[in-house]
Design a protein around this motif. Structure first.
Motif, PDB file in Angstrom:
ATOM      1  N   LEU A   1       0.775  -1.096  -0.045  1.00 37.77           N
ATOM      2  CA  LEU A   1      -0.095  -0.098  -0.056  1.00 37.77           C
ATOM      3  C   LEU A   1       0.936   1.315   0.139  1.00 37.77           C
ATOM      4  O   LEU A   1       0.381   2.420   0.203  1.00 37.77           O
ATOM      5  CB  LEU A   1      -0.818   0.035   1.208  1.00 37.77           C
ATOM      6  N   HIS A   2       2.183   1.129  -0.186  1.00 42.18           N
ATOM      7  CA  HIS A   2       3.003   2.131  -0.359  1.00 42.18           C
ATOM      8  C   HIS A   2       3.134   2.917  -1.535  1.00 42.18           C
ATOM      9  O   HIS A   2       4.235   2.956  -2.368  1.00 42.18           O
ATOM     10  CB  HIS A   2       4.452   1.975   0.214  1.00 42.18           C
ATOM     11  N   GLU A   3       1.925   3.332  -2.033  1.00 38.25           N
ATOM     12  CA  GLU A   3       1.668   3.736  -3.563  1.00 38.25           C
ATOM     13  C   GLU A   3       0.794   5.108  -3.306  1.00 38.25           C
ATOM     14  O   GLU A   3       0.575   5.405  -2.275  1.00 38.25           O
ATOM     15  CB  GLU A   3       0.782   2.870  -4.363  1.00 38.25           C
ATOM     16  N   PRO A   4       1.096   5.612  -4.376  1.00 37.72           N
ATOM     17  CA  PRO A   4       0.616   7.480  -4.310  1.00 37.72           C
ATOM     18  C   PRO A   4      -0.837   7.327  -3.753  1.00 37.72           C
ATOM     19  O   PRO A   4      -0.915   8.237  -2.670  1.00 37.72           O
ATOM     20  CB  PRO A   4       0.679   7.791  -5.641  1.00 37.72           C
ATOM     21  N   MET A   5      -1.661   6.627  -4.302  1.00 37.01           N
ATOM     22  CA  MET A   5      -3.235   6.839  -3.784  1.00 37.01           C
ATOM     23  C   MET A   5      -3.391   6.709  -2.323  1.00 37.01           C
ATOM     24  O   MET A   5      -4.010   7.469  -1.622  1.00 37.01           O
ATOM     25  CB  MET A   5      -3.888   6.005  -4.742  1.00 37.01           C
TER      26      MET A   5
ATOM     27  N   LEU B   1       4.271  10.432 -10.049  1.00 35.94           N
ATOM     28  CA  LEU B   1       4.062  10.753  -8.681  1.00 35.94           C
ATOM     29  C   LEU B   1       4.972   9.935  -8.053  1.00 35.94           C
ATOM     30  O   LEU B   1       4.773   8.735  -7.238  1.00 35.94           O
ATOM     31  CB  LEU B   1       2.604  10.150  -8.607  1.00 35.94           C
ATOM     32  N   THR B   2       6.332  10.022  -7.751  1.00 38.38           N
ATOM     33  CA  THR B   2       7.475   9.437  -7.112  1.00 38.38           C
ATOM     34  C   THR B   2       7.073   9.774  -5.804  1.00 38.38           C
ATOM     35  O   THR B   2       6.273  10.833  -5.376  1.00 38.38           O
ATOM     36  CB  THR B   2       8.502   9.998  -7.651  1.00 38.38           C
ATOM     37  N   ASN B   3       7.618   8.853  -4.622  1.00 37.25           N
ATOM     38  CA  ASN B   3       7.684   9.621  -3.314  1.00 37.25           C
ATOM     39  C   ASN B   3       8.093  11.013  -3.102  1.00 37.25           C
ATOM     40  O   ASN B   3       7.627  11.651  -2.193  1.00 37.25           O
ATOM     41  CB  ASN B   3       8.582   8.553  -2.712  1.00 37.25           C
ATOM     42  N   THR B   4       8.973  11.481  -3.895  1.00 38.13           N
ATOM     43  CA  THR B   4       9.920  12.717  -3.632  1.00 38.13           C
ATOM     44  C   THR B   4       8.677  13.683  -3.939  1.00 38.13           C
ATOM     45  O   THR B   4       8.680  14.701  -3.190  1.00 38.13           O
ATOM     46  CB  THR B   4      10.856  12.904  -4.473  1.00 38.13           C
TER      47      THR B   4
ATOM     48  N   ILE C   1       5.430  13.438  -3.937  1.00 35.96           N
ATOM     49  CA  ILE C   1       4.370  13.116  -3.153  1.00 35.96           C
ATOM     50  C   ILE C   1       4.596  14.042  -1.867  1.00 35.96           C
ATOM     51  O   ILE C   1       3.946  14.770  -1.136  1.00 35.96           O
ATOM     52  CB  ILE C   1       4.094  11.945  -2.840  1.00 35.96           C
ATOM     53  N   GLY C   2       5.868  13.765  -1.372  1.00 30.33           N
ATOM     54  CA  GLY C   2       6.400  14.502  -0.013  1.00 30.33           C
ATOM     55  C   GLY C   2       6.335  16.170  -0.489  1.00 30.33           C
ATOM     56  O   GLY C   2       6.108  16.740   0.560  1.00 30.33           O
ATOM     57  N   ARG C   3       6.780  16.411  -1.654  1.00 32.16           N
ATOM     58  CA  ARG C   3       6.764  18.143  -1.901  1.00 32.16           C
ATOM     59  C   ARG C   3       5.331  18.535  -2.008  1.00 32.16           C
ATOM     60  O   ARG C   3       5.158  19.785  -1.318  1.00 32.16           O
ATOM     61  CB  ARG C   3       7.677  18.368  -3.007  1.00 32.16           C
ATOM     62  N   ILE C   4       4.582  17.825  -2.345  1.00 35.88           N
ATOM     63  CA  ILE C   4       2.977  17.978  -2.556  1.00 35.88           C
ATOM     64  C   ILE C   4       2.410  18.206  -0.803  1.00 35.88           C
ATOM     65  O   ILE C   4       1.892  19.334  -0.813  1.00 35.88           O
ATOM     66  CB  ILE C   4       2.131  16.942  -3.143  1.00 35.88           C
ATOM     67  N   GLY C   5       2.805  17.482   0.074  1.00 34.34           N
ATOM     68  CA  GLY C   5       2.429  17.518   1.173  1.00 34.34           C
ATOM     69  C   GLY C   5       3.084  18.645   1.832  1.00 34.34           C
ATOM     70  O   GLY C   5       2.366  19.513   2.592  1.00 34.34           O
ATOM     71  N   LEU C   6       4.395  18.929   1.649  1.00 37.31           N
ATOM     72  CA  LEU C   6       5.064  19.973   2.357  1.00 37.31           C
ATOM     73  C   LEU C   6       4.343  21.633   1.786  1.00 37.31           C
ATOM     74  O   LEU C   6       4.413  22.301   2.531  1.00 37.31           O
ATOM     75  CB  LEU C   6       6.445  20.242   2.159  1.00 37.31           C
ATOM     76  N   VAL C   7       4.127  21.658   0.448  1.00 37.50           N
ATOM     77  CA  VAL C   7       3.603  22.714  -0.014  1.00 37.50           C
ATOM     78  C   VAL C   7       2.198  22.963   0.479  1.00 37.50           C
ATOM     79  O   VAL C   7       1.555  24.135   0.728  1.00 37.50           O
ATOM     80  CB  VAL C   7       3.602  22.554  -1.648  1.00 37.50           C
ATOM     81  N   SER C   8       1.316  21.801   0.666  1.00 39.10           N
ATOM     82  CA  SER C   8       0.063  21.889   1.117  1.00 39.10           C
ATOM     83  C   SER C   8      -0.040  22.443   2.456  1.00 39.10           C
ATOM     84  O   SER C   8      -0.856  23.271   2.925  1.00 39.10           O
ATOM     85  CB  SER C   8      -0.654  20.680   0.965  1.00 39.10           C
ATOM     86  N   LEU C   9       0.808  21.968   3.349  1.00 36.11           N
ATOM     87  CA  LEU C   9       1.038  22.164   4.550  1.00 36.11           C
ATOM     88  C   LEU C   9       1.472  23.899   4.863  1.00 36.11           C
ATOM     89  O   LEU C   9       1.089  24.612   5.593  1.00 36.11           O
ATOM     90  CB  LEU C   9       2.201  21.408   5.289  1.00 36.11           C
TER      91      LEU C   9
END
Length: 313
Positions: free
Chosen positions: A59-63, A140-143, A145-153
């Protein structure tokens, strides 16, 4: 010092009074039972989603990484309101200091707008998966996804950070009673004995630049998804593609409908019954964290299978 200024200083309140359900104060202890169950299911449900995704490598996928962000945000929202809501319904603890109130509204609004960003990210995930399936893994690489999360926060914190300071500069006199069991910016500012035009304009700007833009982009994403799905020849494949979006569509409606409704009532619905505001407030903050884990557990086979395996074997 004049008599008028002395009288004004005596009327300035150092605390706010939170409210339960008007007219049903004698039943608050009984109403607290379903509220406790809602909080318990919300917290356990979102913790379960986080645990399943963390412990299951498949389950370590983008979705599912975006789903874990949604669960974490919902968990934070539940924990933000739990102390004051249960304090009122259990022991009638209505008083809340200004600083505590400003801190609570900061976290509530910050997490609410963060959830909007996460829902937009999940819509982008579905868009890439359906419209650009061959590039899904590379985009949608892990990097990323991490950046999307940080930008959202970062966006949520940056937009909400000024609000407590804008409220702190006001004196608060007259009735210090709030309509809800927690603090919201659009309600606290109305208790100020000063010109709140700047707060009102900035609050509207924040809503438009977050919820407004996010909802439009989500709608645009689904328009592109629908166009792609309708071009698929096989009816079974069309159904399969749309079925992967059902959980997210439910989450979008669960979040945006009460949020927009409550915002409209606070700003334009002055004639709306007070009970409607209270109920809408509870739906806005309690319903999405409660229903999102249930919806994703029921509609997402991978999550459902892992939960069944974890608790039945």
């Amino acid at each position: 010092m004049t008599v008028g200024s002395l009288e004004s200083n005596r009327n300035i309140s150092s605390t706010f009074l939170l409210s339960g359900i008007p007219g049903l104060e004698h039943m608050h202890i009984w109403i607290s039972i379903p509220l406790c169950l809602i909080y318990l299911v919300s917290i356990l449900g979102n913790c379960t989603i986080l645990f399943i995704i963390k412990t299951e490598p498949s389950l370590h996928e983008p979705m599912y990484l975006f789903l874990s962000m949604l669960a974490l945000t919902d968990l934070g929202l539940s924990l933000c309101t739990l102390p004051t809501v249960l304090g009122i319904f259990w022991i009638g603890a209505r008083d809340i200091g200004h600083d505590a109130c400003f801190a609570q509204l900061f976290f509530i609004h910050c997490l609410s707008f963060l959830e909007s960003s996460v829902l937009l990210s999940m819509a982008f995930d579905r868009f890439v998966a359906i419209c650009l399936p061959l590039h899904y893994a590379s985009i949608l690489t892990n990097t990323v996804i991490g950046r999307i999360g940080l930008v959202s926060l970062g966006r949520s914190v940056a937009l909400i950070f000024p609000l407590p300071f804008m409220l702190k500069r006001f004196p608060y006199c007259g009735s210090p009673v709030l309509s809800h069991s927690y603090c919201l910016h659009q309600e606290v500012m109305k208790l100020a004995c000063a010109d709140i035009k700047a707060n009102s304009i900035y609050g509207m700007f924040v809503i438009v630049s977050t919820v407004g833009i996010d909802s439009l982009l989500i709608l645009f994403s689904y328009a592109l998804i629908l166009r792609t799905v309708l071009s698929i020849a096989s009816k079974a494949e069309r159904f399969k593609a749309l079925n992967t979006c059902v959980s997210h569509i439910c989450a979008v409606f669960l979040f945006y409908t009460p949020m927009i409704g409550l915002s409209v009532i606070h700003r334009f619905g002055k004639q709306a019954p007070h009970l409607v505001q209270v109920i809408m407030g509870f739906v806005y903050l309690l319903f999405p964290p409660l229903m999102n884990p249930i919806v994703y557990s029921v509609k997402t086979k991978q999550i459902r299978d892992r939960i069944t395996h974890a608790f039945c074997y």
